[in-house]
Structure formats: C-alpha cells, structure tokens
Design a protein around this motif. Structure first.
Motif, PDB file in Angstrom:
ATOM      1  N   ALA A  94       0.838  -1.196   0.000  1.00  0.00           N
ATOM      2  CA  ALA A  94       0.000   0.000   0.000  1.00  0.00           C
ATOM      3  C   ALA A  94       0.872   1.244   0.000  1.00  0.00           C
ATOM      4  CB  ALA A  94      -0.917   0.013   1.217  1.00  0.00           C
ATOM      5  N   ASP A  95       0.390   2.268  -0.665  1.00  0.00           N
ATOM      6  CA  ASP A  95       1.077   3.558  -0.608  1.00  0.00           C
ATOM      7  C   ASP A  95       0.066   4.684  -0.506  1.00  0.00           C
ATOM      8  OD1 ASP A  95       2.009   4.238  -4.140  1.00  0.00           O
ATOM      9  OD2 ASP A  95       0.080   4.271  -3.119  1.00  0.00           O
ATOM     10  N   ALA A  96       0.589   5.887  -0.297  1.00  0.00           N
ATOM     11  CA  ALA A  96      -0.244   7.090  -0.238  1.00  0.00           C
ATOM     12  C   ALA A  96       0.199   8.022  -1.356  1.00  0.00           C
ATOM     13  CB  ALA A  96      -0.087   7.758   1.130  1.00  0.00           C
ATOM     14  N   GLY A  97       0.391   7.450  -2.532  1.00  0.00           N
ATOM     15  CA  GLY A  97       0.920   8.226  -3.650  1.00  0.00           C
ATOM     16  C   GLY A  97      -0.156   8.800  -4.548  1.00  0.00           C
ATOM     17  N   GLU A  98       0.215   8.910  -5.797  1.00  0.00           N
ATOM     18  CA  GLU A  98      -0.636   9.586  -6.781  1.00  0.00           C
ATOM     19  C   GLU A  98      -1.883   8.765  -7.085  1.00  0.00           C
ATOM     20  OE1 GLU A  98       0.247  11.480 -11.184  1.00  0.00           O
ATOM     21  OE2 GLU A  98       1.113   9.533 -10.704  1.00  0.00           O
ATOM     22  N   GLY A 123      -4.141   6.843  -2.915  1.00  0.00           N
ATOM     23  CA  GLY A 123      -2.970   6.024  -3.202  1.00  0.00           C
ATOM     24  C   GLY A 123      -3.410   4.718  -3.834  1.00  0.00           C
ATOM     25  N   THR A 124      -2.613   3.673  -3.640  1.00  0.00           N
ATOM     26  CA  THR A 124      -2.896   2.370  -4.239  1.00  0.00           C
ATOM     27  C   THR A 124      -2.648   1.261  -3.226  1.00  0.00           C
ATOM     28  OG1 THR A 124      -2.255   3.178  -6.426  1.00  0.00           O
ATOM     29  CG2 THR A 124      -2.294   0.792  -6.128  1.00  0.00           C
ATOM     30  N   ILE A 125      -3.525   0.274  -3.274  1.00  0.00           N
ATOM     31  CA  ILE A 125      -3.387  -0.936  -2.446  1.00  0.00           C
ATOM     32  C   ILE A 125      -3.404  -2.128  -3.397  1.00  0.00           C
ATOM     33  CG2 ILE A 125      -4.452  -2.382  -0.673  1.00  0.00           C
ATOM     34  CD1 ILE A 125      -6.045   0.236   0.147  1.00  0.00           C
ATOM     35  N   VAL A 126      -2.493  -3.046  -3.213  1.00  0.00           N
ATOM     36  CA  VAL A 126      -2.537  -4.306  -3.963  1.00  0.00           C
ATOM     37  C   VAL A 126      -2.448  -5.446  -2.959  1.00  0.00           C
ATOM     38  CG1 VAL A 126      -1.439  -5.784  -5.684  1.00  0.00           C
ATOM     39  CG2 VAL A 126      -1.464  -3.317  -6.027  1.00  0.00           C
ATOM     40  N   TYR A 127      -3.357  -6.380  -3.109  1.00  0.00           N
ATOM     41  CA  TYR A 127      -3.353  -7.587  -2.270  1.00  0.00           C
ATOM     42  C   TYR A 127      -3.463  -8.783  -3.193  1.00  0.00           C
ATOM     43  CZ  TYR A 127      -5.299 -11.433   0.479  1.00  0.00           C
ATOM     44  OH  TYR A 127      -5.535 -12.664   1.054  1.00  0.00           O
TER      45      TYR A 127
END
Lengths: 307, 94
Positions: free
Chosen positions: A193-197, A277-281
């Motif tokens: 997970a990030d808090a990006g674009e 941001g984006t989350i990948v699971y």
C-alpha cells in the motif's frame, strides 16, 4: 469522552471487508493539519484482522501523524490485536506511532516465525537505490531458503519483483510504499500500500474520457504504462493479474475511488470509497506455481544465442 | 576474444534499475572488444523492465547483427529467456 472525536474500528478489518473499513476511516483525510484534541481510536468491537487489515490500519495511523490530524491521539483496546500486529511484523512500526521514535529507522526485515510459516516483515520502499537493492537481495534469498529453489520461489519472485518495481517507480517522498508478505506451505499472501498519486491519476492523461474504474481495469492490460516513452513495458500488473488468473488465486487492486478484484477467472471493477494512493493484495495457491514461462509466450524470431 | 560476465552477485532476481544499468554498462564495455558470454546460472528471474534496460537498449545501441553476433546468453532458464526476448521486442515497438 464528551466533545471527543471517536472512531470505532469495525468488527472485521479483512480483505473481504476492505471497502467497509476504508469508508469508515477515510474521514481522516479531512482532518489534515487540524490537530484535533481528544481523538480516540477504539478497537473494543474488533473481532478479527488480517494482513491487509494490519497494513491499512498502520497506513491510516501513519497518515494522521504525518499530516498532523490529531494532537496526542489515543487508542482504546488496541491490545486486542497485539498478536496479529506482531504476527505480521508491524510491532515496531505501530509502536513508533505512539512514541517519538523515528518512524523511518531500520528494523529487522525478515523473519521466519516457525518452520510452518514465512513472513517478509514490512518493507518500506524508498526512492533509494542502495536500500532497494539490499532489501530485495535479502528478501529474495530468504524466500528461496524457505520455499526452496524451484517453481514456487520463482512465482513469488515474479509477483514481488513486479510489484516492488511498480510501487517504486511511482513513489515519491510522500508515498511511503510498504510491502509485506506472509505464507505457509499451501499459500502466500502479499500486500502493498502507498499514499501516492494513484493509478487513475497517473493514467488519466492517456484516457481523458474514460470513467475511473474503466481506467483501473485498463491499467492491468498488457503494455499499458503511465510512462510509455520510458523503459516501462507496462507488463508488471498484467503479469500479476495473469498469474493470479492461472493460479486460481485472488487479486485486489484498490486505487483512489476504484476497486478491482479477480478471484480465479472472475473479475469485477467497481467504484469504491476514496483511498488516496494504491493498495494491492494477492493470495496465491502454492499447489499451482505459475511462472514467467507460462505468461510470456514470446513469438519473436530473434537469433539470440542461448547456450 | 570472448569475455564472460557472471551475474551471480545479483542473484537470484534482477529487478532494480540500478542493477540493470550496472549490467548494461558492463556488457557495453566488453562487447566492443569481442563476444560476451553472460552467465545467468544463478539468476531465477529478470524483470521485464530490466530486460528492456539491458538487452533492449544494447540491441538498439549496436543494431541487430552486431548484437546477435556478440551477445551469448548462458544458462538462462525458461523464465529468463522469454523476458529477454520480450525486452528486445519492446524496444522495437517504441
């Protein structure tokens, strides 16, 4: 707690309840720089939390600290999930939320908890090449030690390297990408997970007239890259999606206000509460190891000398 | 003259841009002297981006004939070979 701001964590913070959790928590975004006094995060009703739950709980806490949302926030009954926090390697990170310790300090990265389970402790993906090289080398060698030198390791290498590459290339000083993996001898879960674009914002210039969730779905197609003139081939997310499809596993990609889910061959892509941001699971079945050779069927006639 | 570049120090996965650029520079330096054998024995995976950064760029720099005459890939497994091929193909599509 009169006049206090109280957020009660839901009963379940798990992959099956992801949108519910984010809907409850994304009010944090409106408290940026508010330094609200008397804020309480209550875990009294929390019954279960999984790897993605611990990761996202930490990311919300991190956001609130980095963006001065609250003044001396308090938690209640967070000890209820101490064992899960420890199990997924988030002890040091969450402790740093309560203390004045430097949140960026190094910590032990990799742990094998027992002979039956494997953990890649949370790794912060910095825009720092030396750090990344060292982390990846350590991480991949540990994976090989636990799963052996075969197709299972190959599959985990493939998805983690493509995932790290994606998050790394889209990161900046604020995005703070974190990746964690947990597995045993039947399955592996990887969460990042990030808090990006966010994916949609990064691709918007290429698809100005598409709806947000359409763009998210397009992002997983072969050859789609937000940086088409660079060395990015646009293969990373496509390969992960294909691997999950062939593996009959599960993939969730959550970015901004869109949610993509693949379970085996079934796909859905819908609107969702905002995550900045984006989350990948992903969850992979180790009984069906899928590798690059299954996904990339090169039809080129290049006369490369392979010996 | 045949030079050999052993990639074992980057094992088991080549996935970062900085490592890709290091390998690219190593090959580029030696390819001008003669054939170069690149030993992938210890490498299990090379990311698609790294393949393009290394082999796609070399192909573009030197042209197909020179590249295929001088670059020899040794002990690349079934997962590395398609990645290398697609890395070259991708640069042609740019």
């Amino acid at each position: 707690m009169n006049n206090a701001l109280v957020i009660n964590l839901p009963e379940r913070i798990e992959i099956n309840y992801l949108t519910t959790f984010i809907r409850k928590m994304n009010s944090f975004y409106k408290y940026k720089n508010c330094k609200i006094h008397q804020f309480y995060l209550v875990a009294s009703y929390l019954k279960s939390i999984d790897i993605i739950g611990v990761l996202l709980l930490y990311k919300f806490m991190e956001y609130s600290i980095m963006n001065n949302c609250f003044f001396r926030p308090r938690t209640i009954d967070i000890h209820r999930i101490n064992s899960q926090i420890a199990e997924y390697g988030f002890g040091d990170l969450i402790s740093s939320c309560y203390s004045s310790r430097n949140m960026y300090e190094e910590y032990k990265r990799l742990k094998t908890i027992s002979s039956e389970t494997f953990l890649v402790s949370p790794i912060i993906i910095y825009k720092d090449n030396d750090n990344r090289d060292r982390i990846e080398k350590d991480c991949f060698r540990q994976i090989m030690r636990f799963y052996g030198d075969g197709d299972i390791s190959g599959m985990i290498f493939m998805v983690m390297s493509e995932l790290i590459s994606n998050f790394y290339s889209h990161s900046d000083d604020q995005s703070r990408s974190i990746i964690v993996a947990y597995g045993n001898h039947s399955s592996v879960e990887v969460a990042c997970a990030d808090a990006g674009e966010g994916i949609i914002q990064s691709l918007r210039h290429l698809f100005p007239h598409k709806a947000d969730n359409e763009i998210l779905k397009i992002a997983l197609k072969k050859g789609v890259s937000s940086k088409p003139e660079s060395f990015h081939m646009g293969y990373g997310m496509w390969m992960i999606d294909e691997a999950v499809r062939m593996n009959r596993g599960r993939l969730v990609v959550y970015s901004q206000n869109s949610y993509y889910e693949r379970i085996s061959s079934s796909v859905k892509c819908i609107s969702a509460p905002l995550w900045k941001g984006t989350i990948v699971y992903l969850k992979l079945n180790l009984s069906i190891p899928i590798n690059v050779k299954h996904i990339i069927r090169s039809s080129s006639n290049f006369k490369i000398q392979f010996i | 003259m045949i030079n050999t570049i052993d990639l074992s120090e980057y094992a088991p996965v080549i996935s970062s841009d900085s490592v890709a650029k290091t390998i690219y520079n190593l090959i580029k330096e030696q390819i001008q002297e003669g054939e170069v054998v690149i030993d992938f024995s210890a490498i299990r995976i090379i990311s698609t981006k790294c393949s393009k950064l290394i082999f796609g760029q070399l192909y573009k720099d030197f042209g197909p004939q020179f590249f295929f005459d001088r670059v020899i890939i040794k002990n690349a497994n079934e997962n590395v070979r398609p990645s290398i091929s697609d890395g070259i193909e991708s640069i042609l599509q740019d």
